[in-house]
Design an enzyme around this catalytic site. Structure first.
Site, PDB file in Angstrom:
ATOM      1  N   LYS A   1     -15.460  16.720  11.960  1.00 59.41           N
ATOM      2  CA  LYS A   1     -16.410  16.648  12.970  1.00 59.41           C
ATOM      3  C   LYS A   1     -16.440  18.302  13.176  1.00 59.41           C
ATOM      4  CE  LYS A   1     -17.452  13.018  15.014  1.00 59.41           C
ATOM      5  NZ  LYS A   1     -17.307  12.239  16.342  1.00 59.41           N
TER       6      LYS A   1
ATOM      7  N   THR B   1       1.040  -0.843  -0.254  1.00 59.54           N
ATOM      8  CA  THR B   1       0.253  -0.373  -0.410  1.00 59.54           C
ATOM      9  C   THR B   1       1.210   1.074  -0.086  1.00 59.54           C
ATOM     10  OG1 THR B   1      -0.164  -0.056   2.903  1.00 59.54           O
ATOM     11  CG2 THR B   1      -1.851  -1.541   1.328  1.00 59.54           C
TER      12      THR B   1
ATOM     13  N   GLU C   1      -5.833  -3.894  -0.451  1.00 54.58           N
ATOM     14  CA  GLU C   1      -6.168  -5.192   0.451  1.00 54.58           C
ATOM     15  C   GLU C   1      -7.554  -5.503   0.531  1.00 54.58           C
ATOM     16  OE1 GLU C   1      -5.364  -1.928   1.317  1.00 54.58           O
ATOM     17  OE2 GLU C   1      -4.425  -1.435   2.757  1.00 54.58           O
TER      18      GLU C   1
ATOM     19  N   TRP D   1     -20.315  15.011  11.462  1.00 53.97           N
ATOM     20  CA  TRP D   1     -19.269  14.776  10.288  1.00 53.97           C
ATOM     21  C   TRP D   1     -19.856  16.247   8.929  1.00 53.97           C
ATOM     22  CZ3 TRP D   1     -18.491   9.155  10.538  1.00 53.97           C
ATOM     23  CH2 TRP D   1     -17.872   8.720  11.514  1.00 53.97           C
TER      24      TRP D   1
HETATM   25  P1  AMP Z   1      -5.737   2.477  -2.625  1.00 50.11           P
HETATM   26  O1  AMP Z   1      -4.989   1.004  -1.952  1.00 50.11           O
HETATM   27  O2  AMP Z   1      -4.109   2.641  -3.032  1.00 50.11           O
HETATM   28  O3  AMP Z   1      -5.856   1.751  -4.085  1.00 50.11           O
HETATM   29  O4  AMP Z   1      -5.943   2.861  -1.915  1.00 50.11           O
HETATM   30  C1  AMP Z   1      -7.393   2.618  -1.259  1.00 50.11           C
HETATM   31  C2  AMP Z   1      -8.504   3.898  -1.469  1.00 50.11           C
HETATM   32  O5  AMP Z   1      -8.721   4.765  -1.960  1.00 50.11           O
HETATM   33  C3  AMP Z   1      -9.510   3.286  -0.721  1.00 50.11           C
HETATM   34  O6  AMP Z   1      -9.981   3.007   1.178  1.00 50.11           O
HETATM   35  C4  AMP Z   1     -10.520   4.637  -0.313  1.00 50.11           C
HETATM   36  O7  AMP Z   1     -10.137   5.478   0.344  1.00 50.11           O
HETATM   37  C5  AMP Z   1     -10.041   5.648  -2.077  1.00 50.11           C
HETATM   38  N1  AMP Z   1     -10.787   4.826  -3.096  1.00 50.11           N
HETATM   39  C6  AMP Z   1     -10.295   4.019  -4.044  1.00 50.11           C
HETATM   40  N2  AMP Z   1     -11.761   4.150  -4.692  1.00 50.11           N
HETATM   41  C7  AMP Z   1     -12.779   5.393  -4.430  1.00 50.11           C
HETATM   42  C8  AMP Z   1     -13.549   5.733  -5.191  1.00 50.11           C
HETATM   43  N3  AMP Z   1     -14.387   5.293  -5.916  1.00 50.11           N
HETATM   44  N4  AMP Z   1     -13.912   7.216  -4.685  1.00 50.11           N
HETATM   45  C9  AMP Z   1     -13.729   6.729  -3.346  1.00 50.11           C
HETATM   46  N5  AMP Z   1     -12.395   7.052  -2.735  1.00 50.11           N
HETATM   47  C10 AMP Z   1     -11.742   5.886  -3.068  1.00 50.11           C
END
Ligand code: AMP
Length: 546
Positions: free
Chosen positions: A442, A189, A333, A447
């Site tokens: 907040k 990640t 993940e 929120w």
């Molecule tokens: P990654 O592991 O780098 O793919 O990042 C995952 C995170 O990206 C998620 O936990 C979200 O916070 C964000 N994310 C992925 N897809 C979306 C989406 N369609 N809309 C909003 N946030 C997203």
């Protein structure tokens, strides 16, 4: 009594065998690092992948060794994807947008034995290699002899040429079956806070995810599709497309390093692409090119967007070009896809305007994934589309522990994985991500969704990019502060930008103020680094609080 059905392990190699045998003439087309277009059939691709297994064996790669790749989307990267996992080693994809120290950290954490790299990343390899531990025996540049970069590597680390190794190898390898739970790929990640963490996928999880992503109500891949994944193979497995496309027998069109609007338009039109997938920034770049050039995308049917929330203006603009945008949500993940937004029977007959309010959500759970939202006390919240809570997920392609940690250590006592996202679920099960939990605002105990405010702000004609952060406030504890980057050649009129929120959100959601900056900080996966912004602007409102 057990069922009397044939027992076959779910193997990644089954996908490439299927593609070569049942879709031998389907093509893998790649824009190369050098800029030309390379094409061959799945039959040829599978033979080269077997040849690569022999190369890996000759280089001493053993079962479950980690082999790193740092490469754009292209045919050699595909050969490595299938060869490494297919021979029971582990494909470790590295994001080249990470800082040198992070690259060295994850190579060392994974204890990679080889690093395969596109020539583009020679300077990054030269800077990181002295920090690699002795596990790394060689760096292999993914090119022929004529294009080999001339870099110095630490003593004991060989510099090798991909095509030379391939020329010297046989293609007599026979794909093997083994336990489907065996580790197949490893992806770290991006680590916006703390060090990157490894997610270790299995053959089984990869196949189940690919089956699911290919369904008609997800990206619905068909043999007649020509698919261009802009989403990189170096992060989150290009959303499973390198597997799903071969399962379906669809043609794959790989963009290499050419991800700007003009290059993508040309490749999409030259190769008659029907489906593509990428993050919102990519689609904004493509739209800007289309608007400027007057080009069209005559063969394109649908785009998948994910990775960050997709503003409504992207849907509207592509609808104008006859291209339908669909949003998915997920995370490293989760292999990574967890939800996808396609209509349900309940939406048939809705006006286009009403439909947009559903389409901009992150979508509903894929079969296999379960979700729930909980309050700070852990109690489940109702699916009313209004209340937001911490989003938890479960499923056979969700991690249970980070690489190196004890199995199960990433789950709560009931087996749920906390995503770190804050979201609402509506009565039809459509997910709406409102924030990352560490980014929530907040205000007076309530929120406010920064994502919703950002999506509205980028709808303003002068705004290129927007971030909303929680700024400290004397009375309300936190209030939203808007930080914007103007479009090239535009200036920001504060009153005009602030007015765009009127009528779109409750008045107490409106940002308290606006700051104009030249650019926003981004992580290696293209996400806005809110923490850096908060560190800079967190006290901005304090002097003006009432
Ligand atoms: P990654 O592991 O780098 O793919 O990042 C995952 C995170 O990206 C998620 O936990 C979200 O916070 C964000 N994310 C992925 N897809 C979306 C989406 N369609 N809309 C909003 N946030 C997203």
């Amino acid at each position: 009594m057990l069922g009397l059905m044939q027992d076959q392990e779910l193997m990644i190699s089954a996908i490439i065998k299927h593609a070569a045998r049942h879709h031998p003439t389907a093509e893998l087309v790649s824009k190369t690092t050098e800029g030309d277009v390379h094409r061959y059939t799945y039959a040829e691709f599978e033979r080269r992948a077997r040849r690569m297994v022999r190369v890996l064996q000759r280089l001493g790669v053993n079962v479950q060794d980690r082999v790193a790749t740092m490469a754009w989307n292209g045919y050699r990267h595909m050969e490595l994807y299938y060869a490494i996992s297919g021979m029971q080693a582990i494909t470790h994809t590295i994001n080249p947008r990470l800082a040198v120290d992070d690259v060295a950290y994850i190579v060392n954490h994974a204890e990679d034995v080889l690093v395969f790299s596109d020539t583009t990343f020679a300077p990054l390899i030269a800077a990181a290699a002295p920090k690699f531990r002795a596990t790394v025996r060689a760096v292999v540049f993914m090119c022929d002899r004529a294009h080999m970069p001339d870099i110095a590597l630490p003593e004991g680390m060989e510099l090798l040429c991909y095509e030379e190794l391939m020329d010297a190898a046989d293609e007599d390898y026979v794909w093997q079956d083994f336990d489907e739970r065996t580790a197949a790929t490893l992806c770290y990640t991006s680590g916006t806070t703390g060090r990157p963490k490894g997610v270790l996928y299995s053959h089984r999880s990869t196949l189940l995810h690919a089956f699911s992503v290919g369904q008609a109500d997800v990206i619905g891949l068909r043999a007649v599709d020509r698919v261009l994944p802009v989403v990189p193979m170096f992060h989150v497995n290009a959303w499973g497309i390198p597997y799903g496309a071969l399962m379906a027998g669809a043609t794959l069109v790989m963009p290499g390093r050419f991800l700007d609007g003009a290059s993508l338009t040309k490749l999409m039109n030259d190769e008659k692409v029907t489906m593509s997938a990428g993050v919102p920034t990519v689609w904004l770049g493509l739209l800007q090119h289309l608007e400027k050039s007057g080009d069209r995308l005559p063969t394109m049917e649908r785009l998948m967007v994910g990775g960050s929330a997709c503003p409504r203006m992207i849907y509207e603009a592509f609808d104008g070009y006859g291209v339908r945008v669909f949003q998915g949500w997920g995370m490293t993940e989760m292999s990574p896809v967890g939800t996808y937004n396609t209509a349900k029977a309940a939406h048939i007959g809705m006006s286009a305007q009403d439909e947009y309010t559903i389409r901009v959500k992150q979508g509903r759970a894929l079969f296999g994934i379960d979700m729930k939202i909980v309050g700070d006390d852990g109690a489940e919240l109702p699916w009313d589309g209004k209340q937001s809570g911490h989003l938890l997920v479960k499923g056979p392609w969700v991690t249970n522990a980070y690489y190196g940690d004890a199995p199960g250590s990433a789950l709560d006592q009931d087996g749920w994985f906390a995503t770190g996202d804050v979201a609402a679920l509506d009565p039809e099960g459509y997910l709406e991500i409102t924030d990352r939990s560490k980014d929530v605002i907040k205000s007076g105990g309530e929120w406010i969704s920064s994502i919703q405010l950002e999506n509205i702000a980028v709808g303003h004609p002068d705004v290129a990019e927007a971030a909303i952060i929680a700024a400290n406030h004397a009375k309300w504890a936190e209030r939203p502060l808007l930080i914007v980057v103007p479009k090239a050649g535009h200036t920001i009129d504060k009153a005009s930008v602030m007015a765009i929120f009127d009528g779109q959100v409750a008045s107490w959601w409106k940002p308290d103020d606006l700051v104009v900056v030249d650019e926003l900080p981004h992580s290696a996966t293209g996400k806005i680094q809110k923490l850096a912004l908060r560190n800079k602007f967190r006290d901005y409102l304090l002097t003006k609080s009432d």
